[in-house]
Design a protein around this motif. Structure first.
Motif, short mmCIF file in Angstrom:
data_model
loop_
_atom_site.label_atom_id
_atom_site.label_comp_id
_atom_site.label_asym_id
_atom_site.label_seq_id
_atom_site.Cartn_x
_atom_site.Cartn_y
_atom_site.Cartn_z
N UNK A 161 0.24 27.82 9.63
CA UNK A 161 0.64 26.72 8.76
C UNK A 161 -0.31 25.54 8.94
N UNK A 162 -0.19 24.57 8.04
CA UNK A 162 -0.98 23.34 8.12
C UNK A 162 -0.18 22.21 7.49
N UNK A 163 -0.51 20.99 7.87
CA UNK A 163 0.04 19.80 7.22
C UNK A 163 -1.10 18.91 6.77
N UNK A 164 -0.91 18.20 5.67
CA UNK A 164 -1.92 17.29 5.15
C UNK A 164 -1.21 16.09 4.54
N UNK A 165 -1.55 14.89 5.03
CA UNK A 165 -0.87 13.67 4.59
C UNK A 165 -1.88 12.61 4.18
N UNK A 166 -1.68 12.00 3.01
CA UNK A 166 -2.44 10.84 2.57
C UNK A 166 -1.43 9.85 2.01
N UNK A 167 -1.19 8.75 2.74
CA UNK A 167 -0.20 7.78 2.29
C UNK A 167 -0.81 6.38 2.30
N UNK A 168 -0.56 5.64 1.24
CA UNK A 168 -1.04 4.27 1.07
C UNK A 168 -0.12 3.57 0.09
N UNK A 169 -0.03 2.24 0.12
CA UNK A 169 0.79 1.55 -0.88
C UNK A 169 0.14 1.46 -2.25
N UNK A 170 -1.15 1.83 -2.37
CA UNK A 170 -1.80 1.81 -3.68
C UNK A 170 -3.11 1.06 -3.67
N UNK A 171 -3.99 1.45 -4.59
CA UNK A 171 -5.34 0.91 -4.62
C UNK A 171 -5.45 -0.45 -5.32
N UNK A 172 -4.38 -0.87 -5.99
CA UNK A 172 -4.44 -2.15 -6.72
C UNK A 172 -4.54 -3.34 -5.78
N UNK A 173 -4.29 -3.14 -4.50
CA UNK A 173 -4.40 -4.25 -3.55
C UNK A 173 -5.84 -4.72 -3.41
N UNK A 177 -10.40 -3.16 -10.73
CA UNK A 177 -9.94 -2.59 -12.01
C UNK A 177 -9.23 -1.27 -11.74
N UNK A 178 -8.03 -1.31 -11.17
CA UNK A 178 -7.37 -0.10 -10.67
C UNK A 178 -6.57 0.69 -11.70
N UNK A 179 -6.57 0.25 -12.95
CA UNK A 179 -5.67 0.88 -13.92
C UNK A 179 -5.86 2.39 -14.02
N UNK A 180 -7.12 2.87 -13.93
CA UNK A 180 -7.36 4.30 -14.13
C UNK A 180 -6.71 5.16 -13.05
N UNK A 181 -6.40 4.58 -11.88
CA UNK A 181 -5.71 5.34 -10.85
C UNK A 181 -4.28 5.68 -11.26
N UNK A 182 -3.75 4.98 -12.24
CA UNK A 182 -2.35 5.13 -12.64
C UNK A 182 -2.21 5.67 -14.05
N UNK A 183 -3.29 6.22 -14.59
CA UNK A 183 -3.27 6.87 -15.89
C UNK A 183 -3.45 8.37 -15.72
N UNK A 184 -3.18 9.17 -16.76
CA UNK A 184 -3.39 10.62 -16.65
C UNK A 184 -4.79 10.92 -16.12
N UNK A 185 -4.86 11.82 -15.16
CA UNK A 185 -6.10 12.09 -14.46
C UNK A 185 -6.19 11.36 -13.14
N UNK A 186 -5.26 10.40 -12.93
CA UNK A 186 -5.23 9.65 -11.68
C UNK A 186 -3.98 9.99 -10.88
N UNK A 187 -3.47 9.01 -10.15
CA UNK A 187 -2.35 9.25 -9.25
C UNK A 187 -2.83 9.73 -7.90
N UNK A 188 -1.99 9.67 -6.87
CA UNK A 188 -2.44 10.02 -5.52
C UNK A 188 -2.91 11.46 -5.40
#
Length: 379
Positions: A161-173, A177-188
């Motif tokens: 087995x394996x585990x993989x974690x990437x957690x952050x409150x978001x790139x807008x901080x 121009x962070x909008x593209x991270x929250x449009x289709x094709x973006x997201x964590x």
């Protein structure tokens, strides 16, 4: 596509040089502009961006590079490969334009916004007889390659087995121009998932089935710094995704990708085997310490460097492609690997919506391992 020029710095004066035209001079481009000039089988000849001033500023820092309009760059005689550093929504469009002009393409991740777009890109490239490469190339560095060598040597037994974690409150901080991270094709998942999933496939092989769940806790985000601080924009994608991946070898990987977590003490990647565990460094970097806990040990121990390009940076995957092309062999950060990773991500989101497991329609080969102390112009 014109004949590649020859030349470059020592020790490879007679090696063909792949001439690179860069489309997109945004935030990530600076890392490529720093790395590519030191790679002897690459030369940046042209830079294009929808913002002409941004292209000019980038070209001023890259010796020998000229400014071009995108449509001119695709057909330019002094460009053999188009380095596609545009936003995810434009990846497929730029790739098709380059391929139609007979150029190789290497792009930032993901390969395209959807698997349908990505498959069309790969089909066009095959018909045109050109190569497609795609980030991330971080898996070619000493971190992931050392972990892979330890796994392949059986140092922790059979991977379970394996585990993989990437957690952050978001790139807008921090992003201007962070909008593209929250449009289709973006997201964590689509933004950071390629690093983690490419690492997992490199370590454990392709994925055959997924289950998952997802959520969108905040419907809007606010830019936190820069000249647009305070600007509110909508969220159009899932911002917390968790899933389980069943690899073809039977190992199960648990994945968490989130723009909703302020702090956590989670490992980046760990692999658990029948005779021990392996701690894998951040796959968004090229190096980092690999640690092992053996069944007969009492504590974690560091693993000496066993593979990977030393002192690597973004652009090494392009150099690896250039070398492989010159030698007539497969390159490592290739389109089929990127397509499989995109297929896994798309399937995971589909599983989250349906509540059912999804069988992955694609597969890929594990790329050839990178030997210890390798340089991309030598391997």
């Amino acid at each position: 596509m014109g004949d590649p020029v020859t030349g470059g710095s020592e020790p490879d004066q007679d090696r063909p040089v792949l001439r690179v035209g860069v489309v997109g001079a945004g935030n990530i481009s600076g890392q490529y502009f720093q790395a590519v000039p030191r790679l002897t089988n690459l030369r940046i000849t042209a830079i294009a961006d929808l913002d002409a001033d941004r292209a000019a500023a980038a070209a001023a820092d890259v010796p020998g590079a000229r400014i071009a309009k995108p449509e001119e760059l695709y057909t330019a005689d002094d460009v053999d490969l188009v380095l596609n550093l545009t936003i995810p929504a434009a990846h497929a469009e730029v790739a098709h334009a380059a391929i139609a002009a007979g150029k190789h393409v290497y792009g930032e991740k993901p390969l395209a916004a959807t698997t349908a777009e990505a498959r069309a890109v790969l089909a066009a490239a095959e018909n045109a007889g050109v190569r497609v490469g795609c980030a991330p190339d971080t898996v070619l560095g000493t971190g992931i390659q050392t972990a892979r060598a330890a796994l392949d040597a059986g140092d922790i037994g059979v991977p379970v087995a394996a585990t993989a974690f990437m957690v952050t409150p978001g790139h807008e901080r921090w992003h201007p121009a962070p909008e593209f991270y929250y449009r289709p094709g973006g997201g964590p998942l689509l933004d950071m998932g390629p690093y983690y999933l490419t690492a997992l496939v490199t370590l454990l092989g392709p994925v055959k089935r997924v289950v998952g769940m997802s959520s969108t806790a905040q419907q809007t985000r606010t830019i936190g710094s820069g000249p647009r601080a305070g600007t509110v924009f909508p969220v159009e994608v899932e911002t917390h995704v968790t899933g389980v991946l069943e690899h073809a070898n039977g190992a199960l990987s648990t994945l968490v990708m989130s723009f909703e977590v302020w702090a956590g003490n989670l490992p980046r990647i760990e692999v658990y085997g029948s005779r021990g565990s392996l701690g894998v460094p951040d796959p968004n970097g090229f190096d980092g310490e690999v640690r092992i806990f053996r069944a007969e040990a009492k504590e974690w121990e560091p693993v000496p460097e066993l593979g990977g390009y030393r002192n690597a940076s973004r652009g090494y995957g392009v150099s690896d492609l250039a070398r492989a092309f010159a030698e007539g062999r497969p390159h490592r950060a290739d389109g089929e690997l990127a397509f499989h990773v995109l297929d896994v991500m798309e399937s995971l989101l589909a599983a989250a919506k349906s509540g059912e497991s999804v069988t992955i329609g694609s597969t890929c080969e594990r790329p050839e391992a990178v030997p210890a102390a390798a340089r991309p112009e030598e391997q």
